[in-house]
Design a protein around this motif. Structure first.
Motif, PDB file in Angstrom:
ATOM      1  N   ALA A   1      -4.193   5.001  -7.617  1.00  0.00           N
ATOM      2  CA  ALA A   1      -4.049   3.544  -7.638  1.00  0.00           C
ATOM      3  C   ALA A   1      -3.938   3.046  -9.076  1.00  0.00           C
ATOM      4  N   ILE A   2      -4.732   3.648  -9.947  1.00  0.00           N
ATOM      5  CA  ILE A   2      -4.688   3.243 -11.360  1.00  0.00           C
ATOM      6  C   ILE A   2      -3.332   3.592 -11.955  1.00  0.00           C
ATOM      7  N   LYS A   3      -2.871   4.815 -11.650  1.00  0.00           N
ATOM      8  CA  LYS A   3      -1.595   5.260 -12.218  1.00  0.00           C
ATOM      9  C   LYS A   3      -0.409   4.465 -11.691  1.00  0.00           C
ATOM     10  N   SER A   4      -0.456   4.129 -10.410  1.00  0.00           N
ATOM     11  CA  SER A   4       0.696   3.450  -9.805  1.00  0.00           C
ATOM     12  C   SER A   4       0.594   1.942  -9.906  1.00  0.00           C
TER      13      SER A   4
ATOM     14  N   MET B   1       0.814  -1.213   0.000  1.00  0.00           N
ATOM     15  CA  MET B   1       0.000   0.000   0.000  1.00  0.00           C
ATOM     16  C   MET B   1       0.853   1.271   0.000  1.00  0.00           C
ATOM     17  N   LEU B   2       0.483   2.208  -0.860  1.00  0.00           N
ATOM     18  CA  LEU B   2       1.142   3.511  -0.873  1.00  0.00           C
ATOM     19  C   LEU B   2       0.327   4.508  -0.058  1.00  0.00           C
ATOM     20  N   VAL B   3       1.002   5.578   0.343  1.00  0.00           N
ATOM     21  CA  VAL B   3       0.334   6.638   1.101  1.00  0.00           C
ATOM     22  C   VAL B   3       0.129   7.834   0.177  1.00  0.00           C
ATOM     23  N   ALA B   4      -1.070   8.406   0.192  1.00  0.00           N
ATOM     24  CA  ALA B   4      -1.325   9.558  -0.675  1.00  0.00           C
ATOM     25  C   ALA B   4      -1.445  10.832   0.129  1.00  0.00           C
ATOM     26  N   LYS B   5      -1.057  11.933  -0.514  1.00  0.00           N
ATOM     27  CA  LYS B   5      -1.221  13.263   0.082  1.00  0.00           C
ATOM     28  C   LYS B   5      -1.698  14.223  -0.990  1.00  0.00           C
ATOM     29  N   VAL B   6      -2.395  15.253  -0.537  1.00  0.00           N
ATOM     30  CA  VAL B   6      -3.015  16.179  -1.481  1.00  0.00           C
ATOM     31  C   VAL B   6      -2.449  17.584  -1.307  1.00  0.00           C
TER      32      VAL B   6
ATOM     33  N   VAL C   1      -7.808   0.041  -4.445  1.00  0.00           N
ATOM     34  CA  VAL C   1      -7.009  -1.138  -4.781  1.00  0.00           C
ATOM     35  C   VAL C   1      -7.214  -1.479  -6.255  1.00  0.00           C
ATOM     36  N   PRO C   2      -6.132  -1.493  -7.044  1.00  0.00           N
ATOM     37  CA  PRO C   2      -6.292  -1.850  -8.455  1.00  0.00           C
ATOM     38  C   PRO C   2      -6.727  -3.309  -8.575  1.00  0.00           C
ATOM     39  N   THR C   3      -7.570  -3.583  -9.559  1.00  0.00           N
ATOM     40  CA  THR C   3      -8.053  -4.956  -9.711  1.00  0.00           C
ATOM     41  C   THR C   3      -7.419  -5.598 -10.946  1.00  0.00           C
ATOM     42  N   ALA C   4      -7.559  -6.919 -11.047  1.00  0.00           N
ATOM     43  CA  ALA C   4      -6.898  -7.671 -12.111  1.00  0.00           C
ATOM     44  C   ALA C   4      -7.387  -7.247 -13.501  1.00  0.00           C
TER      45      ALA C   4
END
Ligand code: FES
Ligand code: FES
Lengths: 802, 163
Positions: A281-284, A35-40, A218-221
């Motif tokens: 999530a999609i980008k990473s 899991m990554l941490v996001a900030k805005v 969470v990105p899915t398959a």
């Protein structure tokens, strides 16, 4: 109605155990590998043009994996309902301090922070406007030029339609105008013996849910994304995600098992948080979690709108209300969000539950650069009732009448017509509420006693009342339905599937109780599941205190269908006809002494492939409100209630202590006693905060009190003893007669307290909150002293550059 | 740095950066998420834990400060059978829980309150939980849950106050 078995009996909350053990998981608690941490990155200024925005330098920061701006979304992430004026990340402009501009995802919080610092951002500050009246002046800076232009063209080019909200437009910063129209109150006022003309205002209020906004994406398959959130409607989150991410069929929204409070506040800001996390999530290609800090939440999230109101009320000298002319200005802030809807509800309720010959209400929703406003418990009614119930008290005094008598003389009853043309056909228990609260509060004795306090007495007591009404559910806002499924699950328990969220208000328990009542099985037989858009049916939003009525009815109908299936299976199993089956709790009997338990019946059904699963949809009766004419039927029916507050004021310090609150509410039918009492007392605590201490301090668009050390909410020590009673005037189509309760609980609290302070001190405080200065001096220091703007750190770096 | 302390009765060692708080240590490094984070400035009490017998806001305690000390979190507050203890049971029964986000902190504060006062009065109960914010319940049912526990532990009922 036959004797009820489960409803109205003491019950425990079905989800309490894991909460009290600390094992229940909230969005804050979710964690998955990788899991990554996001900030805005958020706007450090109230109004500016984005001249340059480049996130590529952030990607060079070690640990940063993805960075996004509005460019990454479909149509720049433009969204919003009923007015599509907002963006998932700011596009071209920022309109309030805290407006989200860009977001990064990184391996650690520190790396994410460093990523934000590396973003190149150049802003050109624009003139800003912080006052609703200033914002309406012709030379005011316009927040939404394109919308204003489109509206101006539309207004000149054709007739106003009343079918859709969005089409009743204003101009410039005026996002909407909403009206109620009956007769001609201005000329009627000139004929009245007694006329009140007074101005009131209420401040921005922060929801202060203890769990801040959060999302885990969470990105899915299949290249899509699953988002875990705690929100007020997973399906609205879903449709906003699909619209702005552009991946229909590949987005799933799942509610976290528990949500730490909402009160109307877990909508727009959570949709944005979800979209930001999802895009990262999609980008990473990695799971991304985004949690707002308390300061960030307080600065960036929407508030209850501040409102200015002018009330002109007229009555005969013997205290019969005749006319009301009411004008209000709602501070929508930077975006429309729910303000058009909250303001509509405010318009309908602004005159209170009384008879008038003539009545006009005009409500202007105005864009400013003060954060932005949206839904909060009471949804507009809390705001106007704070004014109207003071105005009613003032008018009663001018007529020389006891405030309780005045209300009893003017309040609506069954069969009466409200001043927008609606005949009240069901469930009107207001008079009973007033009579009951008069009795349990010992009103007459205390009112007389406190009126006799000598003038020099410094510690003074007072008692005040407020009564109110509150329309059920969404009303004519839109289609109003819920669809539930009850199906056999693991451990022979029946699962109740709903799209309505339970963020603490207790709807899971209410649904279990209703299913238990219909099916005759103990509550433990039912199992709740968090909403998952892949599993449950759309039920509309969890707002407007609509869960019990809408979800309750859908549960009742689904349970009835499931019962039919069980009887069919039982008849088959016992070799008899369905009408011969008898049921006692969890045992079914046949005509020849056959006996099968529910567990045996379930085993039989499983073995014979008989499905035990039923779904049902329930819809509110359809009604119509004419937005152009300001008349019609806004809500099918109303909650009614009255609260009495008893206060002690120290005139030397301005300290107000609320000693007692007596609350009597017409709820139709009590379904979950512990839960309904909790709703009322909890609502009262928020109303007490609204009355005495809560105000988001905007100083030129900057919030001065972004955490609990400066934004104070009531603690245990601030709370009075609350006595709650119910009037049960059954609603014919409510589940077992039940009506709404969550929002109404707080609506009358503030004006009851304000009226009590007036009774104690003779000081009428028309502007909320009644803080120490106002009680002590009669005015607010903030109005007289100019404070220097402290730029509460939204983004240190960006601030320095400006 | 490695920090050694007793957590819920068990000797624990964990390697963390020295500048993080006890709250972060518990939640981020040990995945003990019963302790909640509501403000991180010591104002809401959602992060309450028991440090050497005293209630503290774990967001204000630096991780190295717990070296060699005893910490009890909500995960360590249980009945003899591992289920809810009498206080927790009373929280459920009295309706003291709505969203539940403040609940672990409230239970921690009430645990120490009961330990210190034995049979606390209503005033003492209110004082004892006034450092813990709850936005949902209005506190009354929380106070009632603690009073219920006092009674069940042998305390005497208080006389009803009349204003
Ligand atoms: S998180 Fe520690 S007191 Fe609020
Ligand atoms: S139960 Fe929600 S904050 Fe206390």
């Amino acid at each position: 109605m036959s004797e009820l078995k489960s409803l109205g009996k003491p019950t425990r909350r079905v989800d309490a155990l894991e909460k009290v053990l600390g094992t229940g998981r909230y969005t804050h608690d979710l964690k998955i590998p990788g899991m990554l941490v996001a900030k805005v990155l958020r706007s450090p200024v109230p109004h500016a043009e984005i001249v340059k925005l480049d996130v590529t330098p952030a990607l060079k920061v070690p640990g940063v994996v993805a960075a996004i701006t509005s460019e990454d979304f479909v149509d720049h992430g433009n969204w919003g309902f009923p007015v599509k004026d907002d963006y998932m990340l700011a596009y071209k402009k920022v309109r309030y301090v805290g407006d989200p501009i860009a977001a990064v995802a990184a391996e650690t919080e520190e790396a994410a922070e460093a990523g934000l610092q590396a973003i190149v951002l150049e802003l050109k500050e624009l003139p800003a406007v912080f006052d609703v009246h200033e914002a309406l002046k012709p030379d005011a800076p316009i927040l939404h030029e394109e919308l204003a232009k489109a509206q101006a063209e539309e207004t000149t080019s054709g007739e106003l339609e009343d079918a859709e909200f969005i089409e009743v437009h204003g101009k410039g910063n005026l996002s909407e105008t909403l009206i109620v129209r009956q007769g001609d109150p201005l000329s009627k006022l000139s004929e009245c013996d007694v006329v009140l003309d007074a101005a009131y205002s209420v401040a921005h209020q922060e929801h202060a849910y203890l769990e801040t906004e959060a999302a885990l994406a969470v990105p899915t398959a299949d290249g899509g994304v699953t988002v875990f959130v705690g929100d007020q409607n997973p399906f609205i989150t879903l449709s906003n995600l699909v619209m702005t991410l552009g991946m229909p069929g590949k987005v799933r929204v799942v509610q976290s098992p528990h949500t730490g409070g909402a009160f109307g506040g877990k909508s727009d800001m959570v949709y944005e948080t979800a979209a930001q996390a999802a895009m990262l999530a999609i980008k990473s290609g990695r799971p991304v979690k985004l949690v707002t800090s308390r300061e960030e939440s307080m600065i960036a999230s929407y508030k209850r709108d501040a409102m200015e109101m002018r009330y002109r009320l007229g009555a005969t000298k013997d205290g019969r209300l005749r006319a009301a002319k009411i004008e209000c200005w709602a501070d929508s802030g930077a975006y429309a969000s729910m303000t058009p809807f909250t303001s509509w509800r405010a318009t309908i309720h602004a005159m209170g539950p009384y008879h008038y010959e003539d009545c006009h209400v005009d409500m202007m929703c105005v864009y400013t650069n003060n954060g932005y406003s949206g839904a909060f418990r009471g949804f507009g009614n809390t705001e106007v009732t704070a004014a109207s119930e003071q105005a009613i008290d003032e008018l009663a005094e001018m007529c020389g009448m006891d405030p309780m008598d005045f209300r009893l003389k003017n309040c609506v009853e069954l069969g009466d017509t409200l001043p927008f043309g609606q005949k009240l056909e069901y469930s009107v228990g207001l008079k009973q509420c007033l009579e009951r609260v008069r009795k349990i509060s010992d009103w007459d004795r205390k009112r007389a006693e406190y009126s006799r306090q000598p003038a020099h007495q410094e510690i003074r007591r007072g008692i005040g009342v407020a009564s109110f009404f509150h329309g059920l559910s969404l009303g004519a806002e839109g289609l109003d339905f819920a669809e539930h499924t009850i199906r056999l699950g693991e451990g022979n328990k029946f699962e109740i599937l709903t799209g309505l969220s339970d963020f603490g208000q207790g709807s899971r328990t209410v649904f279990s109780l209703i299913a238990s009542e219909v099916l005759g099985f103990p509550v433990e037989r039912f199992q709740w599941l968090p909403c998952d858009t892949d599993v449950v049916q759309e039920c509309g939003p969890t707002v407007a205190s609509r869960s019990t009525i809408l979800g309750g009815n859908a549960t009742r109908l689904a349970a009835m269908r499931l019962l039919t299936q069980l009887y069919d299976a039982a008849a088959m199993m016992m070799g008899c006809m369905v009408p011969e089956v008898r049921q006692e709790g969890e045992v079914f009997y046949g005509p020849a002494g056959q006996r099968v338990t529910l567990d045996e019946l379930i085993a039989y059904a499983r073995a014979n492939h008989i499905p035990l699963s039923a779904k049902a949809r329930w819809e509110m009766p359809r009604i119509h409100w004419s937005f152009a004419k300001g008349r019609g039927v806004p809500y099918v029916a109303y909650h009614f209630g009255a609260q009495v507050a008893e206060v002690e004021v120290d005139r030397r310090t301005g300290v107000t202590k609320v000693l007692n609150i007596y609350a009597v509410h017409d709820v139709g039918k009590v379904v979950f006693p512990q839960g309904i009492r909790g709703q009322i007392i909890g609502g009262i605590s928020q109303g007490l905060g609204y009355a005495l201490m809560e105000r988001v301090e905007f100083e030129k668009g900057y919030i001065q009190n972004p955490n609990f050390d400066t934004y104070l909410i009531p603690t245990a020590a601030d709370m009075p003893v609350v006595t709650v009673e119910f009037v049960e005037s059954e609603l014919p189509f409510g589940p077992f007669g039940a009506k709404n309760v969550a929002e109404p609980s707080m609506v009358p609290t503030a004006p009851a307290i304000l009226n009590a302070i007036y009774h104690a001190t003779g000081r009428r405080i028309r502007h909320l909150p009644a803080n120490l200065e106002r009680v002590l001096l009669g005015y607010d220091l903030k109005d007289t002293v100019t404070t220097t703007v402290c730029q509460v750190g939204v983004c240190e770096r960006a601030k320095c550059e400006l | 740095m490695e920090i050694r302390f007793t957590l819920n009765g068990k000797p624990t060692a964990v390697d963390v950066p020295p500048d993080i708080t006890l709250l972060r240590l518990l939640r981020d490094y040990l995945d003990m998420t019963g302790t909640k984070c509501g403000c991180e400035i010591g104002e809401c009490g959602a992060c309450s834990v028991i440090l050497d017998g005293e209630v503290v806001n774990s967001c204000l305690v630096l991780a190295p400060q717990v070296e060699g000390r005893r910490v009890v979190t909500i995960e360590g507050i249980r009945g003899p059978d591992g289920g809810p203890n009498d206080l927790q049971e009373a929280f459920i029964e009295a309706g003291a829980i709505q969203c539940g986000f403040c609940t672990p902190g409230m239970v921690v504060a009430a645990t120490v309150l009961l330990r210190k006062h034995g049979y606390p009065t209503r005033e003492q109960i209110i004082e004892g939980i006034s450092g813990n914010l709850c936005r949902c319940t209005g506190y009354q049912q929380i106070v009632e849950a603690i009073q219920m526990t006092v009674l069940r532990r042998g305390g005497l009922p208080e006389k009803e106050e009349h204003a």
